[in-house]
Each structure stands twice: as structure tokens, then as C-alpha cells.
Design a protein around this motif. Structure first.
Motif, short mmCIF file in Angstrom:
data_model
loop_
_atom_site.label_atom_id
_atom_site.label_comp_id
_atom_site.label_asym_id
_atom_site.label_seq_id
_atom_site.Cartn_x
_atom_site.Cartn_y
_atom_site.Cartn_z
N ASP A 59 -1.81 8.71 14.45
CA ASP A 59 -2.46 9.52 13.42
C ASP A 59 -3.40 8.62 12.62
N LYS A 60 -4.54 9.17 12.27
CA LYS A 60 -5.48 8.40 11.46
C LYS A 60 -5.21 8.66 9.99
N VAL A 61 -5.31 7.61 9.21
CA VAL A 61 -5.15 7.74 7.77
C VAL A 61 -6.40 8.42 7.23
N LYS A 62 -6.19 9.45 6.42
CA LYS A 62 -7.30 10.22 5.86
C LYS A 62 -7.42 9.95 4.36
N PHE B 149 -10.80 0.86 1.20
CA PHE B 149 -9.47 0.78 1.80
C PHE B 149 -9.40 1.45 3.17
N LEU B 150 -9.97 2.64 3.31
CA LEU B 150 -9.96 3.32 4.62
C LEU B 150 -10.65 2.47 5.68
N LYS B 151 -11.78 1.90 5.31
CA LYS B 151 -12.50 1.05 6.27
C LYS B 151 -11.67 -0.18 6.62
N THR B 152 -10.99 -0.74 5.62
CA THR B 152 -10.13 -1.90 5.86
C THR B 152 -9.08 -1.56 6.91
N LEU B 153 -8.47 -0.39 6.80
CA LEU B 153 -7.45 0.01 7.77
C LEU B 153 -8.05 0.25 9.15
N SER B 154 -9.19 0.94 9.19
CA SER B 154 -9.77 1.31 10.49
C SER B 154 -10.38 0.12 11.23
N THR B 155 -10.77 -0.91 10.50
CA THR B 155 -11.38 -2.08 11.15
C THR B 155 -10.45 -3.29 11.09
N LEU C 249 -1.12 9.83 -2.04
CA LEU C 249 -0.22 8.69 -2.25
C LEU C 249 -0.48 8.01 -3.59
N LYS C 250 -1.74 7.86 -3.94
CA LYS C 250 -2.09 7.21 -5.20
C LYS C 250 -1.64 8.03 -6.40
N ALA C 251 -1.58 9.34 -6.24
CA ALA C 251 -1.20 10.24 -7.34
C ALA C 251 0.29 10.22 -7.63
N LEU C 252 1.09 9.68 -6.72
CA LEU C 252 2.54 9.65 -6.93
C LEU C 252 2.89 8.66 -8.03
N ASN C 253 3.54 9.16 -9.08
CA ASN C 253 3.97 8.27 -10.17
C ASN C 253 5.29 7.60 -9.85
N ALA C 254 6.16 8.32 -9.17
CA ALA C 254 7.47 7.78 -8.79
C ALA C 254 7.71 8.13 -7.32
N PRO C 255 7.10 7.38 -6.41
CA PRO C 255 7.21 7.71 -4.99
C PRO C 255 8.64 7.53 -4.47
N SER D 240 2.32 10.26 3.84
CA SER D 240 2.74 8.91 4.24
C SER D 240 2.87 8.73 5.74
N VAL D 241 2.89 9.83 6.49
CA VAL D 241 3.11 9.74 7.94
C VAL D 241 2.03 8.90 8.61
N SER D 242 0.78 9.14 8.27
CA SER D 242 -0.30 8.39 8.93
C SER D 242 -0.24 6.90 8.59
N MET D 243 0.12 6.59 7.36
CA MET D 243 0.25 5.18 6.97
C MET D 243 1.42 4.53 7.71
N PHE D 244 2.51 5.26 7.84
CA PHE D 244 3.68 4.77 8.57
C PHE D 244 3.30 4.48 10.02
N CYS D 245 2.56 5.39 10.63
CA CYS D 245 2.13 5.19 12.02
C CYS D 245 1.19 4.00 12.15
N TRP D 246 0.34 3.80 11.14
CA TRP D 246 -0.56 2.63 11.15
C TRP D 246 0.27 1.35 11.13
N VAL D 247 1.28 1.30 10.25
CA VAL D 247 2.15 0.12 10.15
C VAL D 247 2.85 -0.14 11.48
N GLN D 248 3.42 0.91 12.07
CA GLN D 248 4.11 0.76 13.35
C GLN D 248 3.17 0.24 14.43
N ASP D 249 1.96 0.76 14.45
CA ASP D 249 0.98 0.35 15.46
C ASP D 249 0.62 -1.12 15.30
N VAL D 250 0.38 -1.55 14.07
CA VAL D 250 0.02 -2.95 13.83
C VAL D 250 1.17 -3.86 14.25
#
Length: 124
Positions: free
Chosen positions: A2-5, A53-59, A12-18, A92-102
Motif C-alpha cells: 500500500d502506498k502512503v497517502k 515527508f511523502l517524497k522522503t518515503l517514496s524515494t 496520523l498527525k491529527a491524533l493527540n493520543a494515538p 496507519s496501515v500504509s505506514m505499517f506496510c512501508w515499514v515491513q517492506d523496508v
């Protein structure tokens, strides 16, 4: 994977108490990115709000990740699955998948993570 959108980052940034799983995923992300204070949610919020940040993840250059950083990131996400993440934060799913992939790419390129098992949960 999944791609992070942008909408995921905004949510995610809006969460005060994730939820704890979200904190762990973000700590793993910051660790892989080489950020100081990776476990501090304020660090993650600052990065999530960055216009690049999105570009940082994608590249992202997986070769820049040390085996030690991959091991640490893997420890943060142990026991977390795509299904468990989806229940607490769909964004958070797309970020989790990014972490797993890396982590998986580091294992493949650098010959494993020694004593750490990096088989991502919920992906088999």
C-alpha cells in the motif's frame, strides 16, 4: 505494498493520543529514517507535517538503513499485524506496510538481521 497517502499523514498527525500500535509503527518509521528521538511522538508529528515527508518515503534509499536500525524497527512492530492496525487506525496501515517492506528489503540486501527474526506478522 500500500502506498502512503497524504490523507493518511494528515489523519496520523491529527491524533493527540494515538493507540500504542500507531506509536510503535511511527517509532519504527522514524528509526528507519534515522531520526533522533524516534520513540517521541512529537518527532513523528513534526515529520508527518513536513511538506517533503511523502517524497522522503517514496524515494527512500533502503541501502541507507543499517542492520541495527532495521532490527530495532522490527522490535517495535513485533506482534502487530495489518489486521490489528486496521482496527485501531486505518491510516496507519500504509505506514505499517512501508515499514515491513523496508525491513524485508534490508534483510534481503544485507543478508538477514542475525538473531532477529524479521518475518513481518500478518503477511504470510
Amino acid at each position: 505494498m500500500d502506498k502512503v497517502k497524504k490523507s493518511d499523514l494528515v489523519e496520523l498527525k491529527a491524533l493527540n493520543a494515538p493507540p500504542q500500535d500507531v506509536k510503535e509503527i511511527l517509532a519504527a518509521t522514524m528509526t528507519l529514517l534515522g531520526k533522533e528521538n524516534a520513540r517521541d511522538y512529537r518527532t513523528a508529528k513534526r515529520e508527518l507535517g513536513s511538506s517533503t515527508f511523502l517524497k522522503t518515503l517514496s524515494t527512500f534509499d533502503v541501502d541507507s538503513v543499517s542492520v541495527e536500525a532495521a532490527k530495532k524497527a522490527n522490535e517495535y512492530i513485533q506482534g502487530i499485524t495489518v489486521e490489528s492496525v486496521r482496527k485501531v487506525s486505518g491510516a496507519s496501515v500504509s505506514m505499517f506496510c512501508w515499514v515491513q517492506d523496508v525491513i524485508s528489503q534490508v534483510e534481503t540486501k544485507k543478508g538477514g538481521l542475525s538473531d532477529a527474526s524479521i518475518k513481518p506478522e500478518g503477511t504470510g
